[in-house]
Design a protein around this motif. Structure first.
Motif, PDB file in Angstrom:
ATOM      1  N   GLU A  99       0.812  -1.217   0.000  1.00  0.00           N
ATOM      2  CA  GLU A  99       0.000   0.000   0.000  1.00  0.00           C
ATOM      3  C   GLU A  99       0.845   1.267   0.000  1.00  0.00           C
ATOM      4  O   GLU A  99       0.321   2.369  -0.239  1.00  0.00           O
ATOM      5  N   GLU A 100       2.148   1.143   0.223  1.00  0.00           N
ATOM      6  CA  GLU A 100       3.005   2.322   0.329  1.00  0.00           C
ATOM      7  C   GLU A 100       3.953   2.505  -0.862  1.00  0.00           C
ATOM      8  O   GLU A 100       4.604   3.536  -0.970  1.00  0.00           O
ATOM      9  N   ILE A 101       4.059   1.520  -1.729  1.00  0.00           N
ATOM     10  CA  ILE A 101       5.109   1.553  -2.750  1.00  0.00           C
ATOM     11  C   ILE A 101       4.699   2.298  -4.016  1.00  0.00           C
ATOM     12  O   ILE A 101       5.525   2.523  -4.890  1.00  0.00           O
ATOM     13  N   GLY A 102       3.423   2.665  -4.142  1.00  0.00           N
ATOM     14  CA  GLY A 102       2.924   3.261  -5.380  1.00  0.00           C
ATOM     15  C   GLY A 102       3.742   4.427  -5.900  1.00  0.00           C
ATOM     16  O   GLY A 102       4.212   4.407  -7.054  1.00  0.00           O
TER      17      GLY A 102
ATOM     18  N   GLY B 110      10.472  -5.454  -1.699  1.00  0.00           N
ATOM     19  CA  GLY B 110       9.886  -4.381  -2.492  1.00  0.00           C
ATOM     20  C   GLY B 110      10.364  -3.021  -2.005  1.00  0.00           C
ATOM     21  O   GLY B 110      11.242  -2.913  -1.135  1.00  0.00           O
ATOM     22  N   PHE B 111       9.792  -1.970  -2.572  1.00  0.00           N
ATOM     23  CA  PHE B 111      10.148  -0.622  -2.139  1.00  0.00           C
ATOM     24  C   PHE B 111       9.624  -0.371  -0.708  1.00  0.00           C
ATOM     25  O   PHE B 111       8.766  -1.090  -0.217  1.00  0.00           O
ATOM     26  N   MET B 112      10.177   0.662  -0.096  1.00  0.00           N
ATOM     27  CA  MET B 112       9.711   1.113   1.219  1.00  0.00           C
ATOM     28  C   MET B 112       9.896   0.037   2.301  1.00  0.00           C
ATOM     29  O   MET B 112       8.971  -0.308   3.043  1.00  0.00           O
ATOM     30  N   ILE B 113      11.093  -0.491   2.397  1.00  0.00           N
ATOM     31  CA  ILE B 113      11.367  -1.503   3.421  1.00  0.00           C
ATOM     32  C   ILE B 113      12.090  -0.927   4.630  1.00  0.00           C
ATOM     33  O   ILE B 113      12.355  -1.660   5.592  1.00  0.00           O
ATOM     34  N   TYR B 114      12.389   0.359   4.621  1.00  0.00           N
ATOM     35  CA  TYR B 114      13.181   0.943   5.706  1.00  0.00           C
ATOM     36  C   TYR B 114      12.238   1.476   6.772  1.00  0.00           C
ATOM     37  O   TYR B 114      12.143   2.691   7.017  1.00  0.00           O
TER      38      TYR B 114
END
Length: 439
Positions: A98-101, A296-300
């Protein structure tokens, strides 16, 4: 005033882009790399200049009846397309879908326009336009930063333009390291002596600005880059003399606090920033081992570090292009990314090898060498920075592909001499011609 100037330049260029799509490539790289609109303080900072240029450029390519633009399928481009597809796949199975868009859209824009740039690089002049645009876009900040370093005596850090890939001190330093070899190539194209002197001054100021950033990773990358620049350059003696004279002077010019900062490379165990990076690297390694497609993106995020990091409370970005890809896209993504760099390097080696005996293609070998040096600086400095999606390395990658395509066309157009065939004399025909009456 700056906002108005940038707006007039962009909208004034649109008719020319529609007439010559290759000019759209120049404007796109200028806007996306230099980000001149971020230097204003008004409406231009948030205006979608890049989107407008991209739409007009693609529309011009589609409606241009005289030329058919196509994407050359080579090992590099095929691997690049695979990398794009792999990032889309890992996004489907991301930890935080839901955050990677926004990040996914940003990456697709960068990689998609990189392919458009490749389709527009049809001739030598187009490749050199691209190099000039990159040099001017980053060299502006390097020249400005070098002057600032001299004026401040190196007491303050050099920073990049806010809100861009290179806004941090470490990021702008690496971008400048990458730009210096490209400047070296353009130096050989300049005929006017004052133009050549200006380019030399810009190279020195960019190097000084990189030191003035206090970036330890950039200092390592610059050392490697200068060594390979000397090895790949034409005038090794003169360039070596310049390095031997300028490097000690630059090091002596920098203040004690700069030397103290660089000396911490040997004492990374006591440096909180370095240990935070190692903690993030361990997190990415553990995550990739647990999830084959990465996170995926946003893993930090705190929940990811809580599960995979040795020190859960120490949350850091990847600070490494390699561990960034590993954590976000798994071992498969890292393998594709490394293969992309390897194939790009091999393309440059092919260019150098196949133009050795062609004086008319010497420019291709010279440029391929400098692009290799630039990418080597990125490979070394990028080991300490989260710049996986920085667009300049991708532009240099497709530039290398375009140079090979040009060299292959030029070599194919060389006329192949046809050996003369010795004809046997036909004595019977000669006798018949002698007895044939004239009519």
């Amino acid at each position: 005033m700056r906002d108005v100037i940038v707006t007039l330049l962009v909208f004034g260029s649109l008719p020319y882009i529609f007439k010559r799509p290759s000019f759209g490539m120049v404007m796109w790289i200028w806007i996306s790399v230099m980000n001149p609109h971020t230097q204003g303080w008004g409406f231009a900072r948030e205006f979608p200049f890049a989107a407008i240029i991209a739409v007009v450029t693609v529309a011009a390519m589609i409606t241009n009846s005289r030329r058919h633009y196509r994407l050359p399928i080579t090992p590099v481009t095929a691997t690049f397309l695979l990398f794009i597809a792999w990032m889309c796949l890992t996004s489907v199975f991301a930890v935080h879908p839901e955050e990677i868009g926004p990040q996914l859209v940003k990456v697709i824009k960068i990689t998609g326009m990189t392919l458009v740039v490749l389709m527009l690089l049809r001739k030598r002049i187009h490749v050199e336009w691209m190099i000039w645009t990159i040099v001017v876009s980053i060299g502006y900040y390097g020249t400005k930063g070098g002057i600032f370093t001299i004026r401040s005596g190196g007491q303050y850090r050099v920073w990049g333009p806010i809100g861009t890939f290179i806004d941090g001190n470490n990021e702008i330093a690496l971008a400048l390291v990458m730009t210096i070899p490209l400047m070296y190539y353009l130096y050989g194209l300049i005929a006017h002596k004052w133009g050549r002197r200006a380019m030399v001054a810009s190279m020195l100021l960019c190097a000084l600005a990189s030191l003035g950033s206090y970036s330890r990773g950039a200092a390592i990358a610059m050392s490697v880059m200068l060594l390979f620049l000397w090895l790949k350059g034409k005038n090794r003696l003169s360039f070596g003399v310049v390095i031997m004279c300028c490097v000690p002077f630059a090091l002596l010019f920098m203040p004690d606090q700069w030397h103290s900062r660089i000396d911490t490379i040997n004492e990374y165990e006591q440096d909180a920033s370095a240990m935070g990076r190692i903690n993030a690297w361990n997190m990415a390694y553990n995550l990739a081992n647990d999830r084959p497609l990465g996170g995926g993106f946003m893993i930090y995020e705190p929940d990811i570090f809580e599960k995979y990091a040795p020190v859960p409370q120490d949350i850091h970005a990847a600070h490494s292009i390699y561990f960034q890809v590993l954590g976000e896209h798994g071992w498969g993504g890292l393998a594709i990314y490394v293969m992309l760099g390897f194939l790009t390097w091999r393309t440059g080696s092919w260019i150098i090898r196949n133009t050795a005996l062609r004086k008319d293609l010497a420019w291709a070998a010279d440029l391929a060498k400098m692009v290799q040096v630039s990418l080597l600086g990125f490979m070394v400095g990028g080991a300490f920075l989260s710049l996986t999606y920085f667009d300049v390395p991708y532009y240099l990658m497709v530039g290398m592909v375009a140079i090979r395509q040009i060299v292959e066309r030029e070599k194919a157009t060389v006329a192949v001499p046809v050996p003369a065939v010795a004809l046997e004399p036909n004595h019977q025909l000669e006798e018949e011609m002698q007895h044939e009456p004239l009519r």
